[in-house]
Write a protein that holds these residues in place. Structure first.
Motif, PDB file in Angstrom:
ATOM      1  N   ILE A   6     -36.304   9.739  75.790  1.00 30.41           N
ATOM      2  CA  ILE A   6     -36.705  10.951  76.479  1.00 30.41           C
ATOM      3  C   ILE A   6     -35.478  11.582  77.121  1.00 30.41           C
ATOM      4  O   ILE A   6     -34.470  10.919  77.355  1.00 30.41           O
ATOM      5  N   LEU A   7     -35.567  12.855  77.410  1.00 34.24           N
ATOM      6  CA  LEU A   7     -34.485  13.610  78.014  1.00 34.24           C
ATOM      7  C   LEU A   7     -34.998  14.198  79.316  1.00 34.24           C
ATOM      8  O   LEU A   7     -35.985  14.954  79.309  1.00 34.24           O
ATOM      9  N   VAL A   8     -34.383  13.823  80.436  1.00 36.18           N
ATOM     10  CA  VAL A   8     -34.799  14.343  81.741  1.00 36.18           C
ATOM     11  C   VAL A   8     -33.609  15.009  82.410  1.00 36.18           C
ATOM     12  O   VAL A   8     -32.458  14.684  82.148  1.00 36.18           O
ATOM     13  N   GLU A   9     -33.920  15.973  83.280  1.00 34.21           N
ATOM     14  CA  GLU A   9     -32.896  16.723  83.976  1.00 34.21           C
ATOM     15  C   GLU A   9     -33.258  16.781  85.444  1.00 34.21           C
ATOM     16  O   GLU A   9     -34.396  17.079  85.798  1.00 34.21           O
ATOM     17  N   GLY A  10     -32.294  16.468  86.301  1.00 35.00           N
ATOM     18  CA  GLY A  10     -32.571  16.507  87.720  1.00 35.00           C
ATOM     19  C   GLY A  10     -31.385  16.061  88.549  1.00 35.00           C
ATOM     20  O   GLY A  10     -30.255  15.989  88.074  1.00 35.00           O
ATOM     21  N   LEU A  11     -31.653  15.740  89.832  1.00 33.27           N
ATOM     22  CA  LEU A  11     -30.628  15.335  90.778  1.00 33.27           C
ATOM     23  C   LEU A  11     -30.617  13.824  90.936  1.00 33.27           C
ATOM     24  O   LEU A  11     -31.666  13.192  90.989  1.00 33.27           O
ATOM     25  N   VAL A  12     -29.415  13.263  91.035  1.00 33.59           N
ATOM     26  CA  VAL A  12     -29.260  11.824  91.242  1.00 33.59           C
ATOM     27  C   VAL A  12     -29.367  11.547  92.738  1.00 33.59           C
ATOM     28  O   VAL A  12     -28.767  12.252  93.550  1.00 33.59           O
ATOM     29  N   ARG A  13     -30.149  10.524  93.095  1.00 36.37           N
ATOM     30  CA  ARG A  13     -30.290  10.104  94.492  1.00 36.37           C
ATOM     31  C   ARG A  13     -30.113   8.599  94.580  1.00 36.37           C
ATOM     32  O   ARG A  13     -30.415   7.877  93.648  1.00 36.37           O
ATOM     33  N   VAL A  14     -29.625   8.152  95.736  1.00 32.36           N
ATOM     34  CA  VAL A  14     -29.473   6.725  96.003  1.00 32.36           C
ATOM     35  C   VAL A  14     -30.584   6.325  96.961  1.00 32.36           C
ATOM     36  O   VAL A  14     -30.809   6.976  97.984  1.00 32.36           O
ATOM     37  N   SER A  66     -39.652  18.940  87.996  1.00 31.64           N
ATOM     38  CA  SER A  66     -41.102  18.873  87.787  1.00 31.64           C
ATOM     39  C   SER A  66     -41.773  17.854  88.699  1.00 31.64           C
ATOM     40  O   SER A  66     -42.988  17.707  88.673  1.00 31.64           O
ATOM     41  N   GLY A  67     -40.984  17.104  89.490  1.00 36.42           N
ATOM     42  CA  GLY A  67     -41.550  16.126  90.408  1.00 36.42           C
ATOM     43  C   GLY A  67     -41.511  14.701  89.903  1.00 36.42           C
ATOM     44  O   GLY A  67     -41.865  13.782  90.629  1.00 36.42           O
ATOM     45  N   GLU A  68     -41.072  14.506  88.668  1.00 35.08           N
ATOM     46  CA  GLU A  68     -40.969  13.146  88.136  1.00 35.08           C
ATOM     47  C   GLU A  68     -39.795  12.431  88.789  1.00 35.08           C
ATOM     48  O   GLU A  68     -38.764  13.042  89.083  1.00 35.08           O
ATOM     49  N   GLU A  69     -39.950  11.119  89.005  1.00 35.69           N
ATOM     50  CA  GLU A  69     -38.892  10.300  89.583  1.00 35.69           C
ATOM     51  C   GLU A  69     -38.734   9.036  88.755  1.00 35.69           C
ATOM     52  O   GLU A  69     -39.703   8.332  88.512  1.00 35.69           O
ATOM     53  N   TYR A  70     -37.517   8.758  88.319  1.00 32.95           N
ATOM     54  CA  TYR A  70     -37.221   7.582  87.517  1.00 32.95           C
ATOM     55  C   TYR A  70     -36.104   6.782  88.175  1.00 32.95           C
ATOM     56  O   TYR A  70     -35.129   7.358  88.665  1.00 32.95           O
TER      57      TYR A  70
END
Length: 117
Positions: free
Chosen positions: A31-39, A54-58
């Motif tokens: 899958i391809l996801v786009e977003g911000l990296v968080r620690v 979109s609100g998804e968190e991985y």
């Protein structure tokens, strides 16, 4: 006679092992996801994740070098390609069981990533 039988048995066993293996192709379940990296977490028990628009968190998992590179991109928008790990479910009512260091959409094994402009 015993050597011929033993050699045949070893070759047959080796062939059986390779016959049941299946190479994983990149187009299977990636899958391809786009977003911000968080620690997430507190030192020394931190882990990184990606939060999509979109609100998804991985949770992001992978090679130690890739994870350290991604940790340095905290707060920047990136695009990640990877395989999603199966979310374990309880047998009673099919409610997901979330383990430590797992965000709500599960874990993502990182194959490749790049910055998004």
């Amino acid at each position: 006679m015993k050597r011929i039988f033993l050699a045949s048995l070893i070759m047959l066993t080796t062939l059986m092992c390779f016959a049941f293996s299946k190479p994983k192709t990149e187009e299977d379940d990636s899958i391809l996801v786009e977003g911000l990296v968080r620690v997430y977490g507190n030192e020394p028990f931190t882990f990184i994740g990606i939060v999509c628009d979109s609100g998804e968190e991985y949770s992001l998992i992978g090679d130690a070098n890739v994870i350290s590179e991604l940790r340095n991109t905290q707060g920047k928008k990136i695009q990640v390609k990877g395989y999603q790990d199966e979310v374990k479910k309880t047998s009673d009512d099919d409610v997901p069981v979330f383990l430590f260091e797992t965000l709500k959409n599960g874990k993502l094994n990182v194959i490749d990533w790049k910055f998004v402009k």
